[in-house]
Design an enzyme around this catalytic site. Structure first.
Site, mmCIF file in Angstrom:
data_model
loop_
_atom_site.group_PDB
_atom_site.id
_atom_site.type_symbol
_atom_site.label_atom_id
_atom_site.label_comp_id
_atom_site.label_asym_id
_atom_site.label_seq_id
_atom_site.Cartn_x
_atom_site.Cartn_y
_atom_site.Cartn_z
ATOM 1 N N GLY A 176 2.590 -1.301 4.275
ATOM 2 C CA GLY A 176 2.649 0.123 3.953
ATOM 3 C C GLY A 176 4.072 0.580 3.708
ATOM 4 O O GLY A 176 4.651 0.352 2.643
ATOM 5 N N GLY A 177 4.677 1.199 4.722
ATOM 6 C CA GLY A 177 5.995 1.828 4.584
ATOM 7 C C GLY A 177 7.048 0.952 3.916
ATOM 8 O O GLY A 177 7.799 1.420 3.042
ATOM 9 N N HIS A 179 -9.555 0.981 4.635
ATOM 10 C CA HIS A 179 -8.288 1.175 5.357
ATOM 11 C C HIS A 179 -8.534 2.106 6.548
ATOM 12 O O HIS A 179 -9.352 3.032 6.464
ATOM 13 C CB HIS A 179 -7.241 1.772 4.410
ATOM 14 N N GLU A 189 -5.644 -5.330 10.244
ATOM 15 C CA GLU A 189 -4.602 -4.331 10.486
ATOM 16 C C GLU A 189 -4.894 -3.603 11.798
ATOM 17 O O GLU A 189 -5.678 -2.627 11.815
ATOM 18 C CB GLU A 189 -4.589 -3.303 9.355
ATOM 19 N N SER A 209 3.159 -2.566 10.216
ATOM 20 C CA SER A 209 4.612 -2.588 10.415
ATOM 21 C C SER A 209 5.245 -3.937 10.073
ATOM 22 O O SER A 209 6.152 -4.399 10.768
ATOM 23 C CB SER A 209 4.961 -2.148 11.846
ATOM 24 N N ASN A 213 0.870 -1.175 0.000
ATOM 25 C CA ASN A 213 0.000 0.000 0.000
ATOM 26 C C ASN A 213 0.908 1.226 0.000
ATOM 27 O O ASN A 213 1.454 1.580 1.039
ATOM 28 C CB ASN A 213 -0.902 -0.028 1.245
ATOM 29 N N TRP A 214 1.048 1.828 -1.162
ATOM 30 C CA TRP A 214 1.984 2.961 -1.276
ATOM 31 C C TRP A 214 1.438 4.239 -0.641
ATOM 32 O O TRP A 214 2.164 5.205 -0.498
ATOM 33 C CB TRP A 214 2.278 3.242 -2.749
ATOM 34 N N LYS A 215 0.142 4.259 -0.356
ATOM 35 C CA LYS A 215 -0.514 5.466 0.164
ATOM 36 C C LYS A 215 -0.222 6.649 -0.773
ATOM 37 O O LYS A 215 -0.130 6.449 -1.985
ATOM 38 C CB LYS A 215 -0.084 5.740 1.606
ATOM 39 N N GLU A 249 -6.954 4.518 7.670
ATOM 40 C CA GLU A 249 -6.760 5.950 7.385
ATOM 41 C C GLU A 249 -7.995 6.538 6.698
ATOM 42 O O GLU A 249 -8.347 7.693 6.916
ATOM 43 C CB GLU A 249 -5.486 6.144 6.537
ATOM 44 N N GLY A 259 2.127 1.941 10.692
ATOM 45 C CA GLY A 259 3.064 3.060 10.579
ATOM 46 C C GLY A 259 3.739 3.429 11.890
ATOM 47 O O GLY A 259 4.378 4.472 11.987
HETATM 48 C C1 PEP Z 1 -0.941 -0.026 5.934
HETATM 49 O O1 PEP Z 1 -1.042 1.182 5.820
HETATM 50 O O2 PEP Z 1 -1.774 -0.773 5.388
HETATM 51 C C2 PEP Z 1 0.174 -0.544 6.711
HETATM 52 C C3 PEP Z 1 0.127 -1.785 7.115
HETATM 53 O O3 PEP Z 1 1.195 0.332 6.976
HETATM 54 P P1 PEP Z 1 2.612 -0.024 7.659
HETATM 55 O O4 PEP Z 1 3.102 -1.298 7.046
HETATM 56 O O5 PEP Z 1 3.488 1.154 7.315
HETATM 57 O O6 PEP Z 1 2.365 -0.170 9.110
#
Ligand code: PEP
Length: 254
Positions: free
Chosen positions: A237-238, A98, A170, A216, A9-11, A100, A176
């Site tokens: 994500g990151g 998600h 999640e 994470s 997930n590049w956001k 967010e 994050g």
């Molecule tokens: C996400 O935003 O779906 C996510 C899991 O982010 P991260 O891996 O950065 O925690």
């Protein structure tokens, strides 16, 4: 159908040039190093969907996905993108719900039902996200909340259609933050979700649904998380913004 999936997930990150460079690195590494049939997906910002899809080419090993879609199909909804548009552009996946989107854009279950239906109606695969905030985990009511999120958004579907949905658990406190759920915490919640699905749709349907863990995930914890019996891969994500790290995560799937 239940399969192993690692989705990035590049956001709202990367220029188009950076996006192309990342995908070029990623596709090379996946082709050379990933020996399992794990589905690899990159969920990129809307303007990059078609350029990245074209870069990947027909029948590509790495698939592309969107990060959201509208609950509407067409019309005067400035700034929105519909599932019909995504399908017409040949985009196979869409992340929905998600945390967010829930937190910053007020998305709730009744809206998500509409989005899920739009996506499924266009034969897109929704990656439906659920998960509890920290205060709910601390109160010990996390299982109830996640069951409720799944129930409210997905239990109107038929047993045949629910199998087309991918679920991503999640925990919000792990997104994050660098705090990952332990592999046991992930497994426990995934088992709760699968049991809940089994109660509604029957055990064989529940066994057929992919449930990903997100929060994470990194190269150094992916293997242990993905080794859990009810964890079918990850939503990342990151760490999906760096090709080497993301490929190592993909390689964490046995
Ligand atoms: C996400 O935003 O779906 C996510 C899991 O982010 P991260 O891996 O950065 O925690």
């Amino acid at each position: 159908m239940r399969k192993k999936i690692v989705a990035g997930n590049w956001k709202m990150n990367k220029t188009l040039e950076e996006a192309h460079a990342l995908v070029a690195e990623l596709t090379g590494m996946v082709a050379d190093e990933v020996k399992t049939p794990t589905e690899v997906v990159v969920c990129v910002p809307f303007p990059y969907l078609l350029p990245i899809k074209n870069q990947l080419g027909a029948g590509a090993r790495v698939k592309v996905g969107a990060q959201n879609c509208s609950e509407h199909e067409w019309g005067a909804y400035t700034g929105e993108t519909s599932a019909t548009m995504l399908a017409s552009a040949g985009i196979p996946y869409v992340i929905l719900g998600h945390s967010e989107r829930r937190q910053y854009f007020g998305e709730n279950s009744s809206l998500l039902v509409k989005k899920i239906d739009r996506a499924l109606g266009q034969k897109l695969t929704p990656i439906f996200c659920c998960g509890e905030p920290l205060e709910v985990r601390e109160k010990g009511t996390h299982e109830g909340l996640v069951k409720q999120q799944v129930e409210e958004a997905l239990f109107h579907l038929s047993a045949e259609v629910i199998q087309k949905v991918v679920i991503a658990y999640e925990p919000v406190w792990a997104i994050g933050t660098g705090k990952t759920a332990s592999s046991q915490q992930a497994q426990d919640m995934h088992a709760v979700i699968r049991q809940h699905l089994a109660g509604k749709f029957g055990p064989s349907v529940a066994q057929d649904i992919s449930i990903l863990y997100g929060g994470s995930v990194k190269a150094d914890n992916a293997k242990e998380l993905f080794a859990q019996p009810d964890v079918d891969g990850g939503l990342v994500g990151g760490a999906s913004l760096k090709s080497r790290e993301f490929v190592e995560i993909v390689k964490g799937v046995a």
